[in-house]
Design an enzyme around this catalytic site. Structure first.
Site, short mmCIF file in Angstrom:
data_model
loop_
_atom_site.label_atom_id
_atom_site.label_comp_id
_atom_site.label_asym_id
_atom_site.label_seq_id
_atom_site.Cartn_x
_atom_site.Cartn_y
_atom_site.Cartn_z
N TYR A 14 -11.67 5.16 -9.93
CA TYR A 14 -12.70 5.73 -9.31
C TYR A 14 -12.91 7.15 -10.28
O TYR A 14 -12.54 8.34 -9.30
CB TYR A 14 -11.96 6.02 -7.84
N TYR A 142 -8.48 -0.29 4.30
CA TYR A 142 -8.71 -0.54 2.95
C TYR A 142 -8.06 -2.05 2.35
O TYR A 142 -6.88 -2.15 2.85
CB TYR A 142 -8.22 0.59 2.08
N ASP A 243 -2.54 -7.43 5.97
CA ASP A 243 -2.47 -6.90 4.61
C ASP A 243 -1.18 -6.02 4.52
O ASP A 243 -1.34 -4.84 5.07
CB ASP A 243 -3.66 -6.34 4.42
N LYS A 272 1.82 -4.39 -4.33
CA LYS A 272 2.36 -2.89 -4.55
C LYS A 272 3.90 -2.92 -4.96
O LYS A 272 4.14 -3.28 -6.25
CB LYS A 272 1.97 -1.90 -3.36
C1 LIG Z 1 -3.61 -1.10 -2.87
C2 LIG Z 1 -4.09 -2.18 -1.71
C3 LIG Z 1 -4.81 -3.29 -1.98
C4 LIG Z 1 -5.33 -3.69 -3.43
O1 LIG Z 1 -4.15 -3.91 -4.25
P1 LIG Z 1 -4.44 -4.07 -5.75
O2 LIG Z 1 -3.36 -4.04 -6.42
O3 LIG Z 1 -5.02 -2.43 -6.13
O4 LIG Z 1 -5.60 -4.88 -6.32
C5 LIG Z 1 -5.23 -4.22 -0.76
N1 LIG Z 1 -4.77 -3.80 0.22
C6 LIG Z 1 -4.09 -2.57 0.71
C7 LIG Z 1 -3.53 -2.32 2.13
C8 LIG Z 1 -3.69 -1.89 -0.29
O5 LIG Z 1 -3.04 -0.76 -0.07
#
Ligand SMILES: *Cc1c(COP(=O)(O)O)cnc(C)c1O
Length: 422
Positions: A14, A142, A243, A272
């Site tokens: 970004y 997100y 997620d 992550k």
């Molecule tokens: C960071 C994140 C993503 C995306 O993961 P990347 O490895 O950056 O593609 C998706 N969902 C959540 C909740 C995140 O924190």
């Protein structure tokens, strides 16, 4: 370090190429410390975006990669398998809620979300209901930067209008208006209920970040909200995708965000911190029923297969990371970090610039009234000896679990100091 070349030629996340915010060169990282090429050292308050749970340059994680490199750095996953992947998937199936039995490994969080969405669509298609292809998401959510993932991110902060003609049109309900501890009132679920009641015939799935909405607003919400979402998804025959890419592996005080509500999603995304911040890896888990249904549908297979799927180096370090976590007193550490963050960030509440202070698990957030100027705030935080990366109105920290009380004190002192100067 050629920071001039960096500024002229290299995109950062970004970032602007015409008015870039300051970039700092890192030469070495160890424990909770980052060492800059100008000789300064910083205490890391970001865990490299939620991932470095045990800090940097950890001998056990280093060794896991070295050993795996000497055995097999990579092999294709089509038609072949290997021990590191099997071992990792065993762990994931065991640790996640029981209904989640099938694992699809991918290279990054965004792709894990793409895979989850594709699973949901293929699931309904296989049952002769291809009209169920929309997703219902929460505002302030997100879920990643690729196009399908972006379509379920907050439409305002995700700037959906820029991509209007190409982005899949999804449904959104308001971000939960309750905090984590807010006593439950039924009207908190009203908007969500209205959306699912009205649109369930077109809805393949609900997607949300359980308990903690991360990058879209650092908002914590009530476990009851998640329980009610689960119940409504069942009632209206809509899948639930959790997620857990940011919340997974202990960050919120429980192993997964869903554990706060004692529910299981139909599909779960992990990423992550799965490798302890060493390599990029993610996973999407689903139930036996979903896997079965997809496999008996028109395609006969799940339509996805990345080149570097289940990379052995990444799987090996993920295994070492998860073992290290489970062997450590992580609940106790997270509780201690949580208690200290609550105590030391509370005084920020008195500062004029501050709108709200909140803490959950090993996550501390100070929300301001106005967006920060990163051109000045980032260098100031570095001068104060910490690595904190604010965005918008949010100055927040999610430190490595191994951080010592004095180091955490330095982090929160620096946050207080920088905010008091605004
Ligand atoms: C960071 C994140 C993503 C995306 O993961 P990347 O490895 O950056 O593609 C998706 N969902 C959540 C909740 C995140 O924190």
């Amino acid at each position: 370090m050629d920071l001039h070349f960096d500024r002229e030629h290299i995109w950062h996340p970004y970032s602007s190429m015409s008015n870039p915010t300051p970039i700092f060169g890192v030469t070495r990282a160890e424990g909770v410390r980052l060492y800059l090429d100008d000789g300064r050292e910083l205490i890391d308050g970001m865990s490299s975006w939620w991932s470095a749970l045990h800090g940097y340059n950890h001998p056990v994680l280093n060794q896991a990669i070295i050993d795996q490199t000497n055995t097999m750095a990579h092999v294709m996953f089509g038609g072949l398998t290997h021990e590191p992947a099997i071992e990792l998937c065993k762990k994931l199936v065991t640790l996640t809620p029981k209904p989640l039995q099938k694992v699809f490994l991918t290279d990054s969080g965004s792709i894990a979300v793409e895979v989850a969405m594709k699973m949901a669509l293929q699931y309904w298609h296989s049952q002769g209901m291809p009209q169920k292809q929309q997703l219902l998401s929460l505002r302030k959510g997100y879920h990643g930067d690729t196009f399908a993932a972006m379509s379920v991110c907050d439409p305002v902060t995700g700037m959906h209008h820029l991509f209007n003609n190409v982005l899949m049109q999804q449904r959104f309900s308001e971000s939960p208006r309750c905090g984590y501890d807010t006593p439950w009132e039924d009207h908190y679920i009203e908007d969500f209920e209205k959306q699912i009641t009205t649109h369930h015939q077109q809805l393949a799935a609900v997607i949300l970040e359980p308990i903690v909405q991360g990058t879209g607003g650092m908002h914590f919400y009530s476990p009851v909200f998640l329980q009610q979402v689960r119940a409504l998804c069942d009632q209206y025959n809509v899948l639930l995708i959790a997620d857990e890419i940011a919340t997974g592996f202990g960050r919120t005080g429980t192993l997964f965000g869903c554990n706060h509500s004692d529910i299981s999603p139909d599909i779960m995304c992990l990423g992550k911190s799965i490798t302890g911040g060493y390599m990029t890896l993610a996973a999407t888990l689903c139930t036996d029923h979903i896997a079965q249904t997809i496999s008996e549908g028109e395609a006969g297979v799940f339509m996805h297969g990345p080149t570097f799927m289940a990379n052995p180096l990444a799987c090996a370090v993920a295994n070492a990371n998860i073992e290290l976590l489970l062997k450590s007193p992580w609940q106790q550490r997270v509780a201690q970090i949580s208690e200290q963050l609550s105590r030391t960030l509370a005084p920020c509440q008195q500062l004029e610039a501050v709108n709200d202070v909140r803490v959950l698990g090993a996550i501390g957030v100070v929300e301001l009234h106005n967006p920060v100027d990163m051109h000045t705030l980032q260098p100031r935080l570095v001068d104060l000896g910490v690595w904190i990366r604010p965005f918008g109105t949010l100055i927040y920290t999610m430190p490595p679990f191994i951080i010592a009380p004095e180091e955490l004190q330095q982090l929160t002192d620096a946050m207080y100091q920088a905010i008091s100067e605004l």
